[in-house]
Design a protein around this motif. Structure first.
Motif, PDB file in Angstrom:
ATOM      1  N   LEU A   1       0.859  -1.187   0.000  1.00 34.63           N
ATOM      2  CA  LEU A   1       0.000   0.000   0.000  1.00 34.63           C
ATOM      3  C   LEU A   1       0.891   1.231   0.000  1.00 34.63           C
ATOM      4  O   LEU A   1       1.782   1.360   0.834  1.00 34.63           O
ATOM      5  CB  LEU A   1      -0.891   0.005   1.247  1.00 34.63           C
ATOM      6  CG  LEU A   1      -1.941  -1.088   1.362  1.00 34.63           C
ATOM      7  CD1 LEU A   1      -2.535  -1.091   2.766  1.00 34.63           C
ATOM      8  CD2 LEU A   1      -3.037  -0.886   0.328  1.00 34.63           C
ATOM      9  N   SER A   2       0.661   2.133  -0.937  1.00 36.22           N
ATOM     10  CA  SER A   2       1.427   3.369  -1.001  1.00 36.22           C
ATOM     11  C   SER A   2       0.499   4.507  -0.605  1.00 36.22           C
ATOM     12  O   SER A   2      -0.489   4.789  -1.295  1.00 36.22           O
ATOM     13  CB  SER A   2       1.975   3.577  -2.414  1.00 36.22           C
ATOM     14  OG  SER A   2       2.779   4.736  -2.460  1.00 36.22           O
ATOM     15  N   LEU A   3       0.812   5.138   0.521  1.00 34.41           N
ATOM     16  CA  LEU A   3      -0.044   6.179   1.082  1.00 34.41           C
ATOM     17  C   LEU A   3       0.788   7.432   1.325  1.00 34.41           C
ATOM     18  O   LEU A   3       1.236   7.692   2.442  1.00 34.41           O
ATOM     19  CB  LEU A   3      -0.685   5.687   2.388  1.00 34.41           C
ATOM     20  CG  LEU A   3      -1.506   4.393   2.262  1.00 34.41           C
ATOM     21  CD1 LEU A   3      -1.626   3.705   3.598  1.00 34.41           C
ATOM     22  CD2 LEU A   3      -2.876   4.687   1.695  1.00 34.41           C
ATOM     23  N   GLY A   4       1.033   8.183   0.267  1.00 28.46           N
ATOM     24  CA  GLY A   4       1.868   9.360   0.384  1.00 28.46           C
ATOM     25  C   GLY A   4       3.286   8.974   0.779  1.00 28.46           C
ATOM     26  O   GLY A   4       3.935   8.174   0.095  1.00 28.46           O
ATOM     27  N   ALA A   5       3.753   9.527   1.897  1.00 25.27           N
ATOM     28  CA  ALA A   5       5.114   9.239   2.356  1.00 25.27           C
ATOM     29  C   ALA A   5       5.225   7.876   3.008  1.00 25.27           C
ATOM     30  O   ALA A   5       6.319   7.402   3.298  1.00 25.27           O
ATOM     31  CB  ALA A   5       5.549  10.323   3.350  1.00 25.27           C
ATOM     32  N   LEU A   6       4.080   7.222   3.226  1.00 24.12           N
ATOM     33  CA  LEU A   6       4.040   5.951   3.948  1.00 24.12           C
ATOM     34  C   LEU A   6       3.836   4.794   2.982  1.00 24.12           C
ATOM     35  O   LEU A   6       2.935   4.829   2.136  1.00 24.12           O
ATOM     36  CB  LEU A   6       2.894   5.990   4.960  1.00 24.12           C
ATOM     37  CG  LEU A   6       2.866   4.972   6.090  1.00 24.12           C
ATOM     38  CD1 LEU A   6       4.057   5.177   7.027  1.00 24.12           C
ATOM     39  CD2 LEU A   6       1.555   5.105   6.867  1.00 24.12           C
ATOM     40  N   GLU A   7       4.678   3.780   3.107  1.00 21.28           N
ATOM     41  CA  GLU A   7       4.521   2.568   2.292  1.00 21.28           C
ATOM     42  C   GLU A   7       4.396   1.372   3.214  1.00 21.28           C
ATOM     43  O   GLU A   7       5.239   1.148   4.079  1.00 21.28           O
ATOM     44  CB  GLU A   7       5.700   2.377   1.338  1.00 21.28           C
ATOM     45  CG  GLU A   7       5.517   1.178   0.414  1.00 21.28           C
ATOM     46  CD  GLU A   7       6.614   1.047  -0.630  1.00 21.28           C
ATOM     47  OE1 GLU A   7       6.788  -0.069  -1.153  1.00 21.28           O
ATOM     48  OE2 GLU A   7       7.293   2.056  -0.902  1.00 21.28           O
ATOM     49  N   VAL A   8       3.336   0.596   3.015  1.00 17.81           N
ATOM     50  CA  VAL A   8       3.053  -0.562   3.856  1.00 17.81           C
ATOM     51  C   VAL A   8       3.139  -1.820   2.999  1.00 17.81           C
ATOM     52  O   VAL A   8       2.297  -2.048   2.121  1.00 17.81           O
ATOM     53  CB  VAL A   8       1.653  -0.451   4.505  1.00 17.81           C
ATOM     54  CG1 VAL A   8       1.399  -1.645   5.433  1.00 17.81           C
ATOM     55  CG2 VAL A   8       1.514   0.860   5.276  1.00 17.81           C
ATOM     56  N   ASP A   9       4.172  -2.619   3.235  1.00 13.75           N
ATOM     57  CA  ASP A   9       4.389  -3.861   2.480  1.00 13.75           C
ATOM     58  C   ASP A   9       3.822  -5.010   3.298  1.00 13.75           C
ATOM     59  O   ASP A   9       4.436  -5.475   4.254  1.00 13.75           O
ATOM     60  CB  ASP A   9       5.888  -4.058   2.227  1.00 13.75           C
ATOM     61  CG  ASP A   9       6.168  -5.216   1.277  1.00 13.75           C
ATOM     62  OD1 ASP A   9       5.349  -6.151   1.226  1.00 13.75           O
ATOM     63  OD2 ASP A   9       7.208  -5.187   0.598  1.00 13.75           O
ATOM     64  N   ARG A  10       2.629  -5.453   2.911  1.00 14.39           N
ATOM     65  CA  ARG A  10       1.962  -6.492   3.689  1.00 14.39           C
ATOM     66  C   ARG A  10       2.625  -7.852   3.548  1.00 14.39           C
ATOM     67  O   ARG A  10       2.592  -8.661   4.476  1.00 14.39           O
ATOM     68  CB  ARG A  10       0.482  -6.568   3.293  1.00 14.39           C
ATOM     69  CG  ARG A  10      -0.326  -5.388   3.836  1.00 14.39           C
ATOM     70  CD  ARG A  10      -1.757  -5.413   3.357  1.00 14.39           C
ATOM     71  NE  ARG A  10      -1.857  -4.938   1.987  1.00 14.39           N
ATOM     72  CZ  ARG A  10      -3.013  -4.750   1.338  1.00 14.39           C
ATOM     73  NH1 ARG A  10      -4.155  -5.001   1.956  1.00 14.39           N
ATOM     74  NH2 ARG A  10      -3.028  -4.299   0.109  1.00 14.39           N
ATOM     75  N   ALA A  11       3.211  -8.142   2.401  1.00 13.40           N
ATOM     76  CA  ALA A  11       3.861  -9.438   2.202  1.00 13.40           C
ATOM     77  C   ALA A  11       5.087  -9.577   3.094  1.00 13.40           C
ATOM     78  O   ALA A  11       5.296 -10.609   3.728  1.00 13.40           O
ATOM     79  CB  ALA A  11       4.245  -9.618   0.733  1.00 13.40           C
ATOM     80  N   ARG A  12       5.895  -8.527   3.169  1.00 13.09           N
ATOM     81  CA  ARG A  12       7.108  -8.563   3.997  1.00 13.09           C
ATOM     82  C   ARG A  12       6.851  -8.076   5.426  1.00 13.09           C
ATOM     83  O   ARG A  12       7.733  -8.145   6.271  1.00 13.09           O
ATOM     84  CB  ARG A  12       8.207  -7.700   3.370  1.00 13.09           C
ATOM     85  CG  ARG A  12       8.734  -8.227   2.058  1.00 13.09           C
ATOM     86  CD  ARG A  12       9.913  -7.386   1.584  1.00 13.09           C
ATOM     87  NE  ARG A  12      10.527  -7.917   0.389  1.00 13.09           N
ATOM     88  CZ  ARG A  12      10.135  -7.626  -0.848  1.00 13.09           C
ATOM     89  NH1 ARG A  12       9.113  -6.804  -1.040  1.00 13.09           N
ATOM     90  NH2 ARG A  12      10.737  -8.157  -1.903  1.00 13.09           N
ATOM     91  N   ARG A  13       5.639  -7.533   5.655  1.00  8.07           N
ATOM     92  CA  ARG A  13       5.284  -6.949   6.954  1.00  8.07           C
ATOM     93  C   ARG A  13       6.301  -5.871   7.345  1.00  8.07           C
ATOM     94  O   ARG A  13       6.861  -5.857   8.436  1.00  8.07           O
ATOM     95  CB  ARG A  13       5.164  -8.018   8.059  1.00  8.07           C
ATOM     96  CG  ARG A  13       3.969  -8.936   7.844  1.00  8.07           C
ATOM     97  CD  ARG A  13       3.800  -9.938   8.971  1.00  8.07           C
ATOM     98  NE  ARG A  13       3.444  -9.309  10.235  1.00  8.07           N
ATOM     99  CZ  ARG A  13       2.207  -8.958  10.591  1.00  8.07           C
ATOM    100  NH1 ARG A  13       1.189  -9.156   9.771  1.00  8.07           N
ATOM    101  NH2 ARG A  13       1.971  -8.414  11.773  1.00  8.07           N
TER     102      ARG A  13
END
Length: 230
Positions: A137-149
């Motif tokens: 998930l790319s949310l502006g300055a924040l990136e959340v990689d669910r596969a790698r947690r």
């Protein structure tokens, strides 16, 4: 053969409380070991890797926060901390070093067992989701990689506890949408009642300390929403 019983390490220096917790968990079908001080707890966790740790904050040798830090450095394991004081600072320190939840003494054994079972269910669910995780998930300055947690803020890796990560993912899947404390308890902690709303608040405070206070908006009396910033 059935599913092996979950292993639980109970660390509490008050022997009456320790034994009461152990007896109840054994009666519930768990495999349990017990320790009474910090160094012994860390040694046992290394020799007998538990599926969950019930951990008192105040311990001889070194405290529960240090135990949690050392155990989590070896492998991620859910930790339920026991605290004699409902002190927000103590709670935030515990969450910051990797605890997933906390109970304030005195507590009921029924509540403890419910928390233990919820944490174990959440670990199973998180493992299943990781296998089938979609793209980051790319949310502006924040990136959340669910596969790698993994989470990155402006490209820099941010260390989140397992619970903080799950909480962030829950908020990030519906950015800008206000989620109630009860919804978050249900989705992240797998609780069906509102008895732990302060747990949500404490984790939100800890999460803000890592991704920025402005990243999570409070809607007083309702809940929280993730704000996307460029």
């Amino acid at each position: 053969m059935g599913t092996p019983a979950a292993r639980i390490l109970v660390v509490e220096d008050e022997r009456v409380i320790n034994q009461s917790v152990v007896d109840r968990l054994v009666a519930e079908g768990f495999e349990v070991r017990q320790e009474y001080d910090g160094p012994s707890a860390v040694a046992t966790a290394a020799q007998w890797p538990p599926d969950l740790v019930v951990l008192d904050v105040m311990l001889p040798g070194f405290d529960g926060h240090e135990v949690c830090r050392r155990v989590q450095a070896e492998r991620p394991v859910p930790v339920l901390m026991l605290t004699a004081r409902d002190d927000e600072t103590d709670v935030l320190v515990g969450l910051g070093v990797g605890a997933d939840d906390y109970l304030t003494k005195p507590f009921s054994m029924r509540e403890l067992v419910a928390r233990v079972r919820a944490l174990l269910r959440r670990v199973e669910r998180a493992a299943a989701l990781t296998v089938a995780a979609p793209e980051a998930l790319s949310l502006g300055a924040l990136e959340v990689d669910r596969a790698r947690r993994q989470v990155r803020l402006d490209g820099t890796l941010v260390h989140l506890t397992p619970t903080e990560f799950d909480l962030l993912v829950c908020l990030a899947t519906e950015p800008g949408t206000v989620l109630t404390r009860e919804q978050l308890l249900d989705e992240v902690w797998d609780w069906r009642d509102a008895a732990g709303t302060r747990t949500v608040d404490s984790h939100i405070r800890s999460l803000r300390g890592k991704i920025g206070a402005e990243a999570v908006r409070t809607v007083h009396g309702v809940g929280y929403a993730l704000e996307v910033t460029p």
